[in-house]
Design a protein around this motif. Structure first.
Motif, mmCIF file in Angstrom:
data_model
loop_
_atom_site.group_PDB
_atom_site.id
_atom_site.type_symbol
_atom_site.label_atom_id
_atom_site.label_comp_id
_atom_site.label_asym_id
_atom_site.label_seq_id
_atom_site.Cartn_x
_atom_site.Cartn_y
_atom_site.Cartn_z
ATOM 1 N N VAL A 103 7.053 25.955 7.673
ATOM 2 C CA VAL A 103 5.965 25.745 9.103
ATOM 3 C C VAL A 103 7.105 25.710 9.678
ATOM 4 O O VAL A 103 6.635 25.687 10.441
ATOM 5 N N ALA A 104 7.780 24.791 9.742
ATOM 6 C CA ALA A 104 8.736 24.124 10.631
ATOM 7 C C ALA A 104 9.779 25.144 11.179
ATOM 8 O O ALA A 104 9.978 25.598 12.172
ATOM 9 N N GLY A 105 10.042 25.556 10.274
ATOM 10 C CA GLY A 105 10.968 27.047 10.024
ATOM 11 C C GLY A 105 10.081 28.128 10.509
ATOM 12 O O GLY A 105 11.090 29.047 12.023
ATOM 13 N N LEU A 106 9.196 28.309 10.644
ATOM 14 C CA LEU A 106 7.975 29.125 10.679
ATOM 15 C C LEU A 106 7.982 28.852 12.543
ATOM 16 O O LEU A 106 8.059 29.938 13.088
ATOM 17 N N VAL A 107 7.417 27.587 12.649
ATOM 18 C CA VAL A 107 7.178 27.513 14.568
ATOM 19 C C VAL A 107 8.449 27.608 15.333
ATOM 20 O O VAL A 107 8.584 28.238 15.881
ATOM 21 N N GLY A 108 9.772 27.453 14.301
ATOM 22 C CA GLY A 108 11.387 27.301 15.024
ATOM 23 C C GLY A 108 11.884 28.449 15.654
ATOM 24 O O GLY A 108 11.365 29.074 16.768
ATOM 25 N N ILE A 109 11.445 29.100 14.451
ATOM 26 C CA ILE A 109 11.945 30.622 14.278
ATOM 27 C C ILE A 109 11.056 31.875 15.433
ATOM 28 O O ILE A 109 11.525 32.708 16.911
ATOM 29 N N ASN A 110 9.661 31.276 15.703
ATOM 30 C CA ASN A 110 8.529 32.355 16.356
ATOM 31 C C ASN A 110 8.618 32.076 18.396
ATOM 32 O O ASN A 110 8.775 32.067 19.037
#
Length: 315
Positions: A103-110
């Protein structure tokens, strides 16, 4: 160079009787991801701290980088990304460690890509991260980690996720005993057939739990926190589980159960003071029997992931 730092929270999946369909987020612990855009057109995993060398360094095999690769592929974008993962929570704990990273990775890249997808649209990518981590694309950790609060997964096919209201004054005592129960093993021991009478009891409790949250009825929440199907099997893997339940209730908890696949346990309580009292009593029980423990007290985190730093590209 454009960069971002994101915190994503731990989660309590199942919430007693809601196996694979209920979960809520807490404020602590959680994972932190730092991400930098570059011109390489490759996704690299440059730093992992706090994992004691246990996580794969291959970007295609690590949850945090794999979901970023899938996200960029979905957008049709070739973008270089450097990822740093800081694990701030234990592995195999039943607290949603892999989901917090994804989730941290997805929110960051988004965010770095201009917020092209909503949090709800990111959920299938996070679920695929769970499949990579533990072999099953369930959403009861990633949905609350991504959306915050208490989440009901009404259906997986098609995916239908409902964020439920959270009553004020509800606090959670959360304990991770230092014994490891791999998620795959915890799923393997479950029965594949159940009695209809147990199913009816479970349906009533899940409905009661949802009704309690929706109406703010804390006593109904407590009465409904009874799992007659999953908990009796998994409780055998957790030292002093039933002793801890008695202690939690005696010290004022509304209800007590296993967090996810365990060995972490949680107690929902009226107010932070009660939660701290319960947490201390449970910690004393484990410590006095030679079992190390991490203890957390948190209200339910209704916000989910948090961007803690964002740096725009320099010109």
């Amino acid at each position: 160079m454009k960069s971002i730092k994101v915190f994503a929270p731990a989660t309590v999946a199942n919430v007693s009787c809601g196996y694979d369909v209920l979960g809520f987020a807490v404020h602590t612990p959680g994972d932190e991801v730092v991400m930098h855009l570059n011109d390489s057109k490759q996704v690299s995993l440059d730093v992992i701290e706090g994992d004691e060398g246990r996580l794969p360094r291959n970007p295609l095999q690590n949850t945090v980088s794999a979901v970023v690769i899938n996200y960029l592929k979905h957008l049709g974008v070739e973008q270089g990304v450097s990822i740093e993962l800081y694990k701030k929570m234990p592995f195999g704990s039943g607290l949603g460690s892999s989901s917090a990273s994804a989730v941290a990775g997805l929110v960051g890249i988004n965010e770095l890509m201009g917020g092209r997808l909503s949090r709800e649209e990111l959920l299938p990518f996070a679920m695929e991260g769970e499949r990579l981590a533990c072999g099953n694309a369930h959403a009861d950790n990633v949905a609350p980690a991504l959306l915050g609060g208490l989440v009901l997964i009404r259906s997986y096919h098609p995916l239908d996720v409902v964020k439920l209201p959270v009553p004020e004054g509800l606090s959670c005592a959360l304990l991770y005993p230092h014994v490891e129960i791999p998620t795959k093993e915890a799923r393997r021991i479950l029965k594949d057939r159940i009695h209809i009478s147990d199913a009816v009891t479970q349906w009533g409790n899940v409905a009661g739990l949802v009704a309690g949250f929706c109406t703010g009825n804390l006593d109904l929440i407590g009465r409904s926190m009874e799992d007659v199907i999953i908990e009796p099997v998994r409780a055998m893997l957790i030292p002093y589980f039933y002793d801890m339940r008695e202690i939690a209730i005696a010290h004022g908890a509304l209800g007590f159960s296993i967090s996810g696949s365990g060995p972490s346990v949680f107690a929902l309580c009226k107010g932070e003071e009660t939660a701290r009292r319960v947490a201390k009593a449970l910690e004393n029980k484990l410590s006095s029997n030679g079992i190390g423990v991490n203890t957390y007290v948190s209200s339910i985190n209704t916000d989910g992931p948090k961007v803690t730093a964002l740096t725009a590209a320099s010109h």
